[in-house]
Design an enzyme around this catalytic site. Sequence first.
Site, PDB file in Angstrom:
ATOM      1  N   GLU A  83       0.950  -1.283  -0.154  1.00 42.00           N
ATOM      2  CA  GLU A  83       0.096   0.072  -0.016  1.00 42.00           C
ATOM      3  C   GLU A  83       0.793   1.097  -0.020  1.00 42.00           C
ATOM      4  O   GLU A  83       0.318   2.417   0.414  1.00 42.00           O
ATOM      5  CB  GLU A  83      -0.707   0.200   1.247  1.00 42.00           C
ATOM      6  CG  GLU A  83      -1.897  -1.299   1.437  1.00 42.00           C
ATOM      7  CD  GLU A  83      -3.096  -1.193   1.135  1.00 42.00           C
ATOM      8  OE1 GLU A  83      -3.255  -0.515  -0.184  1.00 42.00           O
ATOM      9  OE2 GLU A  83      -3.932  -1.506   1.664  1.00 42.00           O
ATOM     10  N   HIS A 102      -2.473   2.760   8.532  1.00 42.81           N
ATOM     11  CA  HIS A 102      -3.684   1.827   7.990  1.00 42.81           C
ATOM     12  C   HIS A 102      -3.960   0.832   8.501  1.00 42.81           C
ATOM     13  O   HIS A 102      -3.020  -0.175   8.888  1.00 42.81           O
ATOM     14  CB  HIS A 102      -3.439   1.613   6.522  1.00 42.81           C
ATOM     15  CG  HIS A 102      -4.368   0.880   5.943  1.00 42.81           C
ATOM     16  ND1 HIS A 102      -5.578   0.921   5.849  1.00 42.81           N
ATOM     17  CD2 HIS A 102      -4.054  -0.442   5.216  1.00 42.81           C
ATOM     18  CE1 HIS A 102      -6.293  -0.181   5.278  1.00 42.81           C
ATOM     19  NE2 HIS A 102      -5.328  -1.002   5.029  1.00 42.81           N
ATOM     20  N   HIS A 104      -7.499  -2.256  10.048  1.00 43.54           N
ATOM     21  CA  HIS A 104      -8.963  -2.770   9.739  1.00 43.54           C
ATOM     22  C   HIS A 104      -9.576  -2.883  11.088  1.00 43.54           C
ATOM     23  O   HIS A 104     -10.110  -3.707  11.650  1.00 43.54           O
ATOM     24  CB  HIS A 104      -8.821  -3.853   9.192  1.00 43.54           C
ATOM     25  CG  HIS A 104      -8.028  -4.267   8.019  1.00 43.54           C
ATOM     26  ND1 HIS A 104      -7.369  -5.302   7.457  1.00 43.54           N
ATOM     27  CD2 HIS A 104      -7.611  -3.199   6.890  1.00 43.54           C
ATOM     28  CE1 HIS A 104      -6.773  -4.946   6.270  1.00 43.54           C
ATOM     29  NE2 HIS A 104      -6.734  -3.857   6.135  1.00 43.54           N
ATOM     30  N   HIS A 165     -12.670  -2.346   3.108  1.00 42.55           N
ATOM     31  CA  HIS A 165     -11.138  -2.229   3.371  1.00 42.55           C
ATOM     32  C   HIS A 165     -10.917  -2.047   4.620  1.00 42.55           C
ATOM     33  O   HIS A 165     -10.367  -3.042   5.545  1.00 42.55           O
ATOM     34  CB  HIS A 165     -10.394  -1.558   2.296  1.00 42.55           C
ATOM     35  CG  HIS A 165      -9.072  -1.577   2.287  1.00 42.55           C
ATOM     36  ND1 HIS A 165      -8.419  -1.014   1.186  1.00 42.55           N
ATOM     37  CD2 HIS A 165      -8.174  -2.365   2.910  1.00 42.55           C
ATOM     38  CE1 HIS A 165      -7.027  -1.353   1.557  1.00 42.55           C
ATOM     39  NE2 HIS A 165      -7.005  -1.943   2.762  1.00 42.55           N
TER      40      HIS A 165
HETATM   41  P1  13P Z   1       1.084  -5.098   3.517  1.00 45.19           P
HETATM   42  O1  13P Z   1       1.310  -6.001   4.439  1.00 45.19           O
HETATM   43  O2  13P Z   1       1.520  -5.175   2.029  1.00 45.19           O
HETATM   44  O3  13P Z   1       1.419  -3.583   3.821  1.00 45.19           O
HETATM   45  O4  13P Z   1      -0.591  -4.960   3.180  1.00 45.19           O
HETATM   46  C1  13P Z   1      -1.356  -5.248   4.353  1.00 45.19           C
HETATM   47  C2  13P Z   1      -2.618  -4.665   4.255  1.00 45.19           C
HETATM   48  O5  13P Z   1      -3.292  -4.550   5.079  1.00 45.19           O
HETATM   49  C3  13P Z   1      -3.325  -4.472   2.928  1.00 45.19           C
HETATM   50  O6  13P Z   1      -4.461  -3.853   2.878  1.00 45.19           O
END
Ligand code: 13P
Length: 217
Positions: A83, A102, A104, A165
């Site tokens: 990302e 970022h 979830h 996402h």
């Molecule tokens: P990466 O490990 O490549 O940073 O990806 C994790 C992720 O949450 C993708 O949405």
Amino acid sequence: MVAYNSSYEWDVRREICEVGKRLYDQFFIAGNDGNISVRLSENEILITPTGVNKGMMRPEMILKISPEGELIEALVGGKPSSETRMHLIIYRHRPDIRAVVHAHPPTATGFAVAGFGLDKPFLPEVVVRTGPTLLVPYAIPGGDELPESLVPHLEGRDALLLANHGVVAYSKKLWDAQANLETVELNARILLTAHQLGNVEYLSDEQVRALEKRYRG
Ligand code: 13P
């Protein structure tokens, strides 16, 4: 064995690992989810490696890249987050921002899956802290369209919901970006609770204006 020193860069590397552990302990990420970056200077950004558990990183695993995404330093190997472009576009369009997180977080991401933003004013924090948290339409994680889809929404708010996402939050300091992400998740939990109780009283335009006057000058 990498020798640790007390330089700013190593403090930031350690902070990135601490934030990763906190995200994992909070269950805001599982497996290899999530990514974190910090803009060290005009020309250097530290970012988490792709495909590793962000709760179990060591400072030397953090990668150094340019604002164009070129790898500058990988002390123990690894590749930058898939990302990376999402992080870079935030830095490009928000020169004031120095850290991006970022993850979830489950309730906020639940809203993003259900198709609801957190963009109506139901708490003072929504007005004065993160700004309204818009839901940005779905784009493939790591793809070309996701970073571009954020651009129109970056100004004036420090967190966004990404449909189907997760959440991306950003700020001048890493722990403030993390705090913005936590605020979005807490806001989502509070709004969900209000919905379950059967009623949501949103703040009026007048109440929003009064908050903005008091806290944003
Ligand atoms: P990466 O490990 O490549 O940073 O990806 C994790 C992720 O949450 C993708 O949405």
